[in-house]
Design an enzyme around this catalytic site. Structure first.
Site, short mmCIF file in Angstrom:
data_model
loop_
_atom_site.label_atom_id
_atom_site.label_comp_id
_atom_site.label_asym_id
_atom_site.label_seq_id
_atom_site.Cartn_x
_atom_site.Cartn_y
_atom_site.Cartn_z
N HIS A 7 0.86 -1.15 -0.05
CA HIS A 7 0.06 0.07 -0.01
C HIS A 7 1.04 1.28 -0.13
O HIS A 7 2.02 1.18 0.48
CB HIS A 7 -0.89 0.01 1.19
CG HIS A 7 -1.99 0.65 1.08
ND1 HIS A 7 -2.12 2.33 1.21
CD2 HIS A 7 -3.22 0.45 0.91
CE1 HIS A 7 -3.53 2.85 1.17
NE2 HIS A 7 -4.13 1.74 0.55
N ASP A 55 -7.78 -5.42 -0.23
CA ASP A 55 -8.14 -6.40 -1.14
C ASP A 55 -7.93 -7.84 -0.89
O ASP A 55 -8.25 -8.65 -1.60
CB ASP A 55 -7.70 -6.01 -2.57
CG ASP A 55 -8.42 -4.55 -3.16
OD1 ASP A 55 -7.57 -3.68 -3.70
OD2 ASP A 55 -9.62 -4.44 -2.98
C1 SDX Z 1 -6.32 -0.21 -2.99
O1 SDX Z 1 -4.62 4.16 -2.33
C2 SDX Z 1 -5.16 3.69 -1.45
O2 SDX Z 1 -5.84 4.16 -0.39
C3 SDX Z 1 -6.12 2.45 -2.23
C4 SDX Z 1 -6.89 1.51 -1.63
C5 SDX Z 1 -8.15 2.54 -1.39
O3 SDX Z 1 -9.04 2.10 -0.30
O4 SDX Z 1 -8.58 3.29 -1.95
O5 SDX Z 1 -6.59 1.47 -0.25
C6 SDX Z 1 -7.43 0.60 -2.32
O6 SDX Z 1 -6.20 0.02 -4.14
C7 SDX Z 1 -5.56 -1.28 -2.44
C8 SDX Z 1 -4.34 -1.71 -3.15
C9 SDX Z 1 -4.58 -2.84 -3.99
N1 SDX Z 1 -3.47 -3.16 -5.04
C10 SDX Z 1 -2.95 -4.07 -4.89
O7 SDX Z 1 -3.16 -4.94 -3.95
C11 SDX Z 1 -1.96 -4.51 -6.09
C12 SDX Z 1 -0.57 -5.05 -5.41
N2 SDX Z 1 -0.10 -3.77 -4.64
C13 SDX Z 1 0.86 -3.00 -5.44
O8 SDX Z 1 0.92 -2.88 -6.79
C14 SDX Z 1 1.43 -1.81 -4.51
O9 SDX Z 1 1.79 -2.24 -3.17
C15 SDX Z 1 0.61 -0.65 -4.64
C16 SDX Z 1 0.12 -0.07 -5.93
C17 SDX Z 1 -0.47 -0.88 -3.83
C18 SDX Z 1 1.16 0.62 -3.91
O10 SDX Z 1 2.48 0.64 -4.83
P1 SDX Z 1 3.61 1.73 -4.42
O11 SDX Z 1 3.26 2.51 -3.05
O12 SDX Z 1 3.56 2.74 -5.76
O13 SDX Z 1 4.93 1.06 -4.26
P2 SDX Z 1 5.70 0.37 -5.19
O14 SDX Z 1 5.02 -0.20 -6.40
O15 SDX Z 1 6.99 1.62 -5.70
O16 SDX Z 1 6.55 -0.56 -4.46
C19 SDX Z 1 7.49 -0.12 -3.57
C20 SDX Z 1 8.27 -1.42 -3.29
C21 SDX Z 1 8.95 -1.81 -4.57
O17 SDX Z 1 10.14 -2.64 -3.99
P3 SDX Z 1 11.63 -1.93 -4.75
O18 SDX Z 1 11.47 -1.99 -6.03
O19 SDX Z 1 11.46 -0.52 -4.03
O20 SDX Z 1 12.74 -3.03 -4.04
O21 SDX Z 1 7.35 -2.39 -2.48
C22 SDX Z 1 7.65 -3.28 -3.54
C23 SDX Z 1 8.08 -2.92 -4.76
O22 SDX Z 1 8.54 -4.10 -5.60
N3 SDX Z 1 6.01 -3.92 -3.55
C24 SDX Z 1 5.54 -5.26 -3.85
C25 SDX Z 1 4.19 -5.07 -3.74
N4 SDX Z 1 3.89 -3.72 -3.51
C26 SDX Z 1 5.12 -3.04 -3.37
N5 SDX Z 1 6.50 -6.23 -4.13
C27 SDX Z 1 5.62 -7.39 -4.09
N6 SDX Z 1 4.17 -7.47 -3.97
C28 SDX Z 1 3.50 -6.24 -3.84
N7 SDX Z 1 2.07 -6.26 -3.91
#
Ligand code: SDX
Length: 394
Positions: free
Chosen positions: A263, A317
């Site tokens: 998140h 989710d």
């Molecule tokens: C919702 O914003 C909100 O409030 C949204 C929400 C709402 O109520 O409206 O809460 C609802 O959208 C929940 C999120 C649902 N999405 C997912 O579950 C999809 C998987 N999650 C990721 O795509 C991610 O965690 C996000 C999109 C939710 C957040 O992404 P960010 O903040 O842009 O973080 P990032 O992608 O830049 O990742 C930062 C680091 C990375 O590692 P490094 O490259 O720095 O080493 O964290 C890692 C990422 O690889 N990482 C994950 C991960 N999420 C982040 N690694 C593996 N699996 C994941 N799910």
């Protein structure tokens, strides 16, 4: 003076886009408040309609205010036959979120007058959207299966009526209560991507139906609301508890995001995921177990082992799909359910944006070319634009 790289934040991470009183998230301590009230309190003691009133009008309603609001919504659930007939032209294989976005925008055709300074217009739009969005989700589901849509049942409350419109059976009261809590949990969440879309669209003073259509389109993406459907697909792909660890290792090795985890704000387990996990366990105790649950619990444990230190934990989710699956809701309706609930938060932010409006128009850091010549057609050669993959097939 800050440099461009100091000012620019990818995905506007950590950049305030508005001042708001609607909700608050503390990502370090895992706290979510709607208008200052903790989500745990509201999940335990309130109802979705009361929460919608709280979010949109900024205070808990009196008994009379709640009854009036609930009555207005109950009596505005029907949709024009034109919209039902329009849905019959949609491909049955279309995604329900695309059908919802199209139908939400179409509502604007019937209520075209834009009187954003008229409180009666604002209230009518709030009631119509809260009342009709569930009917449109259910209607497309029936139509895509070749059936006539089921008319809303005015005897039933908001959550029960939606489940009724999917099956034409009055739902088990406990199942309806669980679904109502799910709606509360998904109603609002500060400046998430779809709410930001809603505020940007609202800032141009377009109609509220376009605002909601814009937000629905944003929510549909798998990185946002679309993750709940992807989680179920992922659990099915993993297939057993034994396969969890190899699956996680493969995802992390490939820098592949694991759906339902991580998140932008929460660096601990999402408080909504905690409540949803408890709801899932209550449902399983009453309605029978789900073998995917053990896989989910093992997945949560293994992901924490590998990336917990990076603040990657279950988000809203991760467990919601298991609850909806137990309620016999098709997985491609999971994100529309998210949208039904989030209409309350989007409407709250729409009203708040109108109260302090300034059209959103950010800037950019230009990284393109300058002063290039216009090359006559006869002198042009097949070339690869500087930012394209040189190995790409032309
Ligand atoms: C919702 O914003 C909100 O409030 C949204 C929400 C709402 O109520 O409206 O809460 C609802 O959208 C929940 C999120 C649902 N999405 C997912 O579950 C999809 C998987 N999650 C990721 O795509 C991610 O965690 C996000 C999109 C939710 C957040 O992404 P960010 O903040 O842009 O973080 P990032 O992608 O830049 O990742 C930062 C680091 C990375 O590692 P490094 O490259 O720095 O080493 O964290 C890692 C990422 O690889 N990482 C994950 C991960 N999420 C982040 N690694 C593996 N699996 C994941 N799910």
């Amino acid at each position: 003076m800050m440099t461009d790289s100091e000012v620019f934040k990818e995905g506007l991470a950590g950049v305030p886009a508005a001042k708001s009183r609607v909700s608050h998230v503390d990502g370090t301590d895992g706290i979510l408040e709607y208008r200052g009230i903790r989500i745990e309190e509201l999940a335990k003691s309130s109802s979705f309609i009361e929460v919608a009133y709280l979010l949109i009008w900024g205070k808990l309603p009196t008994q009379g205010e709640l009854e009036e609001f609930e009555y207005e919504i109950r009596t505005h659930r029907r949709i024009k036959y034109h919209i039902r007939d329009m849905m019959k032209c949609f491909p049955e294989t279309g995604h329900p979120m695309d059908a919802l976005q199209t139908s939400a925008a179409a509502l604007g055709l019937f209520y075209a007058r834009r009187a954003l300074d008229d409180p009666n217009y604002i209230r009518a739009a709030v009631v119509r959207l809260l009342a009709k969005i569930p009917t449109m989700v259910a209607a497309f589901h029936m139509i895509r299966e070749g059936n006539d849509p089921i008319q809303p049942n005015d005897k039933l409350d908001y959550a029960s009526n939606f489940l009724y419109m999917l099956t034409e059976k009055e739902p088990d009261p406990f199942a309806a209560k669980v679904f109502d809590v799910c709606l509360t949990l998904h109603a609002e969440h500060t400046m998430n991507a779809s709410t930001f879309s809603a505020r940007v669209t609202a800032s141009t003073l377009t109609d509220p139906y376009a605002v909601i259509a814009s937000a629905v389109g944003t929510l549909a993406g798998p990185l946002h609301g679309g993750a709940n459907e992807e989680v179920l697909n992922m659990l099915e792909e993993i297939g057993s508890v034994e396969n969890v660890r190899p699956y996680v290792e493969k995802c992390l090795a490939n820098k592949q995001r694991i759906m339902g985890f991580g998140h932008r704000v929460y660096k601990v387990k999402d408080p909504r995921a905690i409540i949803l996990q408890d709801l899932a366990e209550q449902l399983f105790a009453k309605m029978g177990h789900d073998e995917y649950y053990e896989i989910a619990v093992e997945l949560e444990k293994v992901v924490e082992e590998y990336v917990g230190q990076k603040g990657i934990y279950p988000n809203v989710d991760f467990y919601s799909g298991l609850v909806y699956r137990k309620l016999d809701i098709p997985s491609d309706l999971f994100t529309p359910l998210f949208a039904i609930a989030r209409v309350a938060g989007w409407l709250a932010h729409w009203k708040e944006q109108l109260s302090v409006n300034k059209i959103y128009r950010p800037t950019q850091i230009y990284i393109g070319d300058h002063n290039l010549s216009y090359v006559p057609m006869t002198e042009r050669v097949v070339s690869v634009a500087r930012n394209e993959d040189p190995n790409a097939i032309i």
